[in-house]
Design a protein around this motif. Structure first.
Motif, mmCIF file in Angstrom:
data_model
loop_
_atom_site.group_PDB
_atom_site.id
_atom_site.type_symbol
_atom_site.label_atom_id
_atom_site.label_comp_id
_atom_site.label_asym_id
_atom_site.label_seq_id
_atom_site.Cartn_x
_atom_site.Cartn_y
_atom_site.Cartn_z
ATOM 1 N N PRO A 186 70.264 41.853 63.916
ATOM 2 C CA PRO A 186 69.558 40.753 63.247
ATOM 3 C C PRO A 186 68.408 41.255 62.380
ATOM 4 C CG PRO A 186 69.828 40.333 65.606
ATOM 5 C CD PRO A 186 70.192 41.754 65.376
ATOM 6 N N ILE A 187 67.922 40.373 61.527
ATOM 7 C CA ILE A 187 66.672 40.604 60.803
ATOM 8 C C ILE A 187 65.550 40.045 61.686
ATOM 9 C CG2 ILE A 187 65.319 39.997 58.766
ATOM 10 C CD1 ILE A 187 68.027 39.606 57.304
ATOM 11 N N PHE A 188 64.578 40.878 62.026
ATOM 12 C CA PHE A 188 63.501 40.453 62.920
ATOM 13 C C PHE A 188 62.264 40.081 62.123
ATOM 14 C CE2 PHE A 188 66.151 43.226 65.578
ATOM 15 C CZ PHE A 188 66.395 42.360 66.639
ATOM 16 N N GLU A 189 61.682 38.973 62.503
ATOM 17 C CA GLU A 189 60.439 38.522 61.890
ATOM 18 C C GLU A 189 59.441 38.194 62.994
ATOM 19 O OE1 GLU A 189 61.376 35.209 59.388
ATOM 20 O OE2 GLU A 189 62.478 36.410 57.912
ATOM 21 N N GLY A 190 58.189 38.060 62.609
ATOM 22 C CA GLY A 190 57.151 37.702 63.572
ATOM 23 C C GLY A 190 56.470 38.896 64.200
ATOM 24 N N VAL A 191 57.246 39.916 64.520
ATOM 25 C CA VAL A 191 56.730 41.143 65.128
ATOM 26 C C VAL A 191 57.472 42.322 64.497
ATOM 27 C CG1 VAL A 191 56.522 42.488 67.258
ATOM 28 C CG2 VAL A 191 56.200 40.014 67.325
ATOM 29 N N PRO A 192 56.777 43.381 64.093
ATOM 30 C CA PRO A 192 57.482 44.566 63.583
ATOM 31 C C PRO A 192 58.408 45.107 64.665
ATOM 32 C CG PRO A 192 55.119 44.707 63.132
ATOM 33 C CD PRO A 192 55.305 43.547 64.069
ATOM 34 N N MET A 193 59.688 45.118 64.381
ATOM 35 C CA MET A 193 60.650 45.494 65.414
ATOM 36 C C MET A 193 61.805 46.268 64.786
ATOM 37 S SD MET A 193 61.414 44.991 68.762
ATOM 38 C CE MET A 193 60.654 43.443 69.235
ATOM 39 N N GLU A 194 61.977 47.485 65.237
ATOM 40 C CA GLU A 194 63.133 48.272 64.828
ATOM 41 C C GLU A 194 63.880 48.672 66.090
ATOM 42 O OE1 GLU A 194 64.412 52.323 62.387
ATOM 43 O OE2 GLU A 194 62.325 51.689 62.454
ATOM 44 N N ILE A 195 64.999 48.029 66.289
ATOM 45 C CA ILE A 195 65.767 48.278 67.502
ATOM 46 C C ILE A 195 66.884 49.266 67.189
ATOM 47 C CG2 ILE A 195 67.254 47.256 69.266
ATOM 48 C CD1 ILE A 195 65.658 44.706 69.023
ATOM 49 N N LYS A 196 66.869 50.367 67.882
ATOM 50 C CA LYS A 196 67.857 51.421 67.671
ATOM 51 C C LYS A 196 69.093 51.132 68.519
ATOM 52 C CE LYS A 196 68.436 56.434 68.101
ATOM 53 N NZ LYS A 196 67.810 57.687 68.585
ATOM 54 N N PRO A 197 70.257 50.972 67.880
ATOM 55 C CA PRO A 197 71.475 50.747 68.661
ATOM 56 C C PRO A 197 71.775 51.931 69.572
ATOM 57 C CG PRO A 197 71.833 50.270 66.327
ATOM 58 C CD PRO A 197 70.516 50.981 66.438
ATOM 59 N N PHE A 198 72.485 51.688 70.652
ATOM 60 C CA PHE A 198 72.887 52.777 71.529
ATOM 61 C C PHE A 198 73.763 53.761 70.755
ATOM 62 C CE2 PHE A 198 72.167 49.693 75.075
ATOM 63 C CZ PHE A 198 71.260 50.460 75.776
ATOM 64 N N GLU A 199 73.477 55.030 70.939
ATOM 65 C CA GLU A 199 74.286 56.068 70.301
ATOM 66 C C GLU A 199 75.490 56.381 71.173
ATOM 67 O OE1 GLU A 199 73.789 60.616 68.499
ATOM 68 O OE2 GLU A 199 72.058 59.554 69.358
#
Length: 306
Positions: free
Chosen positions: A135-148
């Motif tokens: 998703p595109i995250f808003e409200g809080v800086p969020m970079e979620i790294k998918p499982f490798e």
């Protein structure tokens, strides 16, 4: 399916959790049918979309007594309040309507207690790591790294161990939603002992089995798997196939190195406690016997001769 949804995470200035999609939206009659009636669903006859039971659209009530629905449909933006605070059965009221140039779709807005803001953020980090389209995250800086992925095959993969997040328990992934697999709930029937052992070993931490929507049954709450005959068969068959494919991949790695010394190094790597395969191994077949130990202590000339 490839279009990103927008997830607004709560913060102290805007303590609201919101999800916005870009589907067709709904006309007002459909909004009332879906959100004012339990069991109503637009996805009853399709296995191409998550949902079916008409429960998810009311799931905000598991956290709050009131939430907001913003519907974008054919140039009209309509805002509704859904509440169970003042009535035994709940009520739905339209509070605003206006013309809009925004894309069609739907947004659900849920008020969040200040004390729960960090929990919403932490759960989002864990929940979305399995998603193929982030998703595109808003409200809080969020970079979620998918499982490798470490190993993968037909409808399964192993994720690499990650110190920054807890390595997940074995899960079945359906529609990007991860359902934890309860191995003790499986009924083996006439399955032979070797197959039972293989399935139990494959369903360890980091293992992900993927299923098509409709391949397994889920509980009415949508929170867990329902261990019906269909679900059990899907899990066991998928586990056996994954075990065979993983075994073949490991064997290929051993066959690709030419010397016994390199094979022993590879063996040591797989048996290291930090290895993604450590928990999947057969304890009996991987114990080093005395001849293995004596070989490792031989002088180089004897090793080469042997």
């Amino acid at each position: 399916p490839k279009r990103q949804i927008v997830v607004k995470l709560p913060n102290k200035l805007a303590p609201v959790f919101a999800v916005r999609d870009f589907g067709p939206g709904m006309d007002e009659t459909r909004v009332w049918e879906i959100f004012a009636n339990y069991g109503e669903s637009t996805k009853r006859n399709s296995n191409n979309e998550v949902g079916m039971m008409g429960i998810g659209s009311k799931s905000a009530f598991a956290y709050t007594d009131t939430f907001t629905i913003v519907n974008f449909h054919k140039g009209t933006k309509s805002t509704f309040i859904c509440s169970v605070a003042n009535t035994p059965t709940g009520e739905l009221n339209r509070i605003h309507q206006e013309a809009t140039t925004e894309e069609d779709g739907l947004e659900i807005q849920i008020p969040v207690n200040q004390s729960d803001i960090s929990e919403f953020q932490n759960r989002a980090k864990r929940f979305f790591r399995h998603w193929e389209v982030m998703p595109i995250f808003e409200g809080v800086p969020m970079e979620i790294k998918p499982f490798e992925k470490h190993y993968e095959g037909t409808n399964w993969h192993l994720v690499k161990f990650d110190d920054s997040y807890n390595t997940p328990e074995p899960v079945l992934l359906m529609g990007d939603i991860a359902y934890e697999i309860n191995v003790s709930a499986l009924k083996w029937g006439t399955t032979d002992l070797d197959s039972v052992s293989a399935v139990k070993r494959i369903f360890q931490k980091g293992f992900v089995l993927k299923a098509k929507i409709g391949d397994v049954d889920v509980s009415a709450s949508r929170e867990s798997l329902q261990y019906t005959e269909k679900t059990i068969n899907t899990i066991i068959e998928g586990g056996l196939k994954a075990f065979k494919e993983l075994t073949a991949q490991v064997k290929k790695q051993f066959d690709s190195v030419p010397t016994m010394f390199q094979k022993k190094l590879l063996h040591h790597k797989f048996n290291d406690y930090g290895s993604e395969l450590y928990h999947l191994k057969d304890r009996k077949s991987t114990r080093l016997n005395s001849s293995h130990v004596s070989e490792s202590r031989m002088p180089s000339s004897a090793w080469k001769k042997k």
